[in-house]
Design a protein around this motif. Structure first.
Motif, mmCIF file in Angstrom:
data_model
loop_
_atom_site.group_PDB
_atom_site.id
_atom_site.type_symbol
_atom_site.label_atom_id
_atom_site.label_comp_id
_atom_site.label_asym_id
_atom_site.label_seq_id
_atom_site.Cartn_x
_atom_site.Cartn_y
_atom_site.Cartn_z
ATOM 1 N N UNK A 174 10.999 0.808 4.521
ATOM 2 C CA UNK A 174 11.387 2.144 4.065
ATOM 3 C C UNK A 174 10.178 2.781 3.388
ATOM 4 N N UNK A 175 9.776 3.959 3.874
ATOM 5 C CA UNK A 175 8.589 4.640 3.342
ATOM 6 C C UNK A 175 9.000 6.001 2.814
ATOM 7 N N UNK A 176 8.689 6.260 1.540
ATOM 8 C CA UNK A 176 9.003 7.557 0.947
ATOM 9 C C UNK A 176 7.940 8.569 1.368
ATOM 10 N N UNK A 177 8.378 9.753 1.772
ATOM 11 C CA UNK A 177 7.433 10.799 2.179
ATOM 12 C C UNK A 177 7.625 12.065 1.330
ATOM 13 N N UNK A 178 8.141 11.892 0.117
ATOM 14 C CA UNK A 178 8.283 13.030 -0.784
ATOM 15 C C UNK A 178 9.688 13.589 -0.765
ATOM 16 N N UNK A 179 9.804 14.891 -0.999
ATOM 17 C CA UNK A 179 11.112 15.530 -1.053
ATOM 18 C C UNK A 179 11.058 16.851 -0.312
ATOM 19 N N UNK A 180 12.239 17.384 -0.018
ATOM 20 C CA UNK A 180 12.324 18.657 0.693
ATOM 21 C C UNK A 180 13.238 19.599 -0.065
ATOM 22 N N UNK A 192 11.011 7.644 5.584
ATOM 23 C CA UNK A 192 10.883 7.115 6.938
ATOM 24 C C UNK A 192 11.457 5.710 6.922
ATOM 25 N N UNK A 193 12.471 5.497 7.728
ATOM 26 C CA UNK A 193 13.089 4.172 7.827
ATOM 27 C C UNK A 193 12.665 3.555 9.158
ATOM 28 N N UNK A 194 12.024 2.406 9.099
ATOM 29 C CA UNK A 194 11.524 1.747 10.305
ATOM 30 C C UNK A 194 12.455 0.592 10.657
ATOM 31 N N UNK A 231 2.280 6.572 8.115
ATOM 32 C CA UNK A 231 3.123 6.395 9.315
ATOM 33 C C UNK A 231 3.883 7.671 9.643
ATOM 34 N N UNK A 232 4.002 8.574 8.681
ATOM 35 C CA UNK A 232 4.734 9.812 8.953
ATOM 36 C C UNK A 232 4.059 10.628 10.054
ATOM 37 N N UNK A 233 2.764 10.387 10.281
ATOM 38 C CA UNK A 233 2.068 11.141 11.317
ATOM 39 C C UNK A 233 2.373 10.625 12.708
#
Length: 236
Positions: A174-180, A192-194, A231-233
């Motif tokens: 599980x990778x945090x990519x901030x907030x929206x 991002x959940x892998x 990894x978000x890219x």
């Protein structure tokens, strides 16, 4: 003694005509005796007694001999009623016709084996078992590949997404990519959940989706040790 009227040519013609009619009737009866009608699960098949009697130990051989121990009903056309799957009877009948095992790619060998065992065709049983054994050996030698999926979701969707994973998918990272910003509501953390799954070299598909908002990318043969926040890219 009764008198016979008519000239000799007329008598000869009448006699020959009667004899020909009797001969043709016998020929038709003999030809009909060669053929056997079968009604397998509602589908009618027509074959010769010679074909159906290839294996003297089989159910079909006994059927053709009118075995009194077999309680065989017939339909309105005189076809023997057999309560089996007609789809898998086709390969069985064709094997009796030409001695070769031909199975449509959409049919499972196990289904043909079930029918071969029901009709007790010993040579076909051995042939199908050999085919299954050969198939399984080839399958076991195919290297496994890892299929990874990267799912983007908000914090409130995590529980639903993980609970709906099935068919061998497992959580990896599980990778945090901030907030929206959520238009007037509180900001939602995004992740991002892998997840990964092991597959043979065959097409794979998607069975469940976590939500309409989730973005999905399938990434094959990626080293999981390389997963970082960058990894978000991968799915953009």
């Amino acid at each position: 003694m009764a008198a016979v009227s008519g000239s000799l040519p007329e008598l000869s013609e009448n006699f020959n005509g009667s004899l020909c009619r009797k001969c043709s009737g016998l020929e038709r009866a003999a030809a009909a005796a060669k053929w056997v009608r079968l009604n397998v699960g509602g589908t009618r098949f027509l074959s010769t007694r010679q074909t159906l009697c290839r294996d003297p130990k089989s159910f079909l051989y006994r059927l053709c001999q009118a075995d009194p121990d077999l309680d065989s009903d017939k339909d309105e056309t005189g076809a023997y009623l057999i309560d089996r799957d007609p789809t898998y009877f086709g390969p069985v009948l064709n094997y009796l016709r030409h001695g070769k095992l031909v199975i449509n790619k959409d049919l499972a060998e196990e289904g043909v084996l079930e029918e071969a065992e029901f009709y007790n065709i010993t040579s076909l049983i051995k042939l199908v078992k050999d085919r299954i054994r050969e198939r399984d050996t080839k399958t076991s030698q195919i290297p496994m590949k890892h299929v990874y999926r990267v799912l983007q979701c908000q914090e409130e969707e995590l529980t639903q997404m993980v609970s709906t994973m099935s068919d061998g998918w497992r959580f990896e990272q599980l990778v945090s990519i901030g907030s929206s910003y959520n238009y007037g509501n509180e900001d939602q953390a995004e992740f991002l959940c892998v997840v990964s799954r092991e597959l043979h070299n065959a097409p794979y598909g998607t069975n469940t989706e976590p939500s309409e908002k989730a973005k999905v990318s399938e990434i094959v043969q990626i080293n999981p040790h390389l997963w970082t926040e960058s990894a978000c890219f991968l799915w953009f």
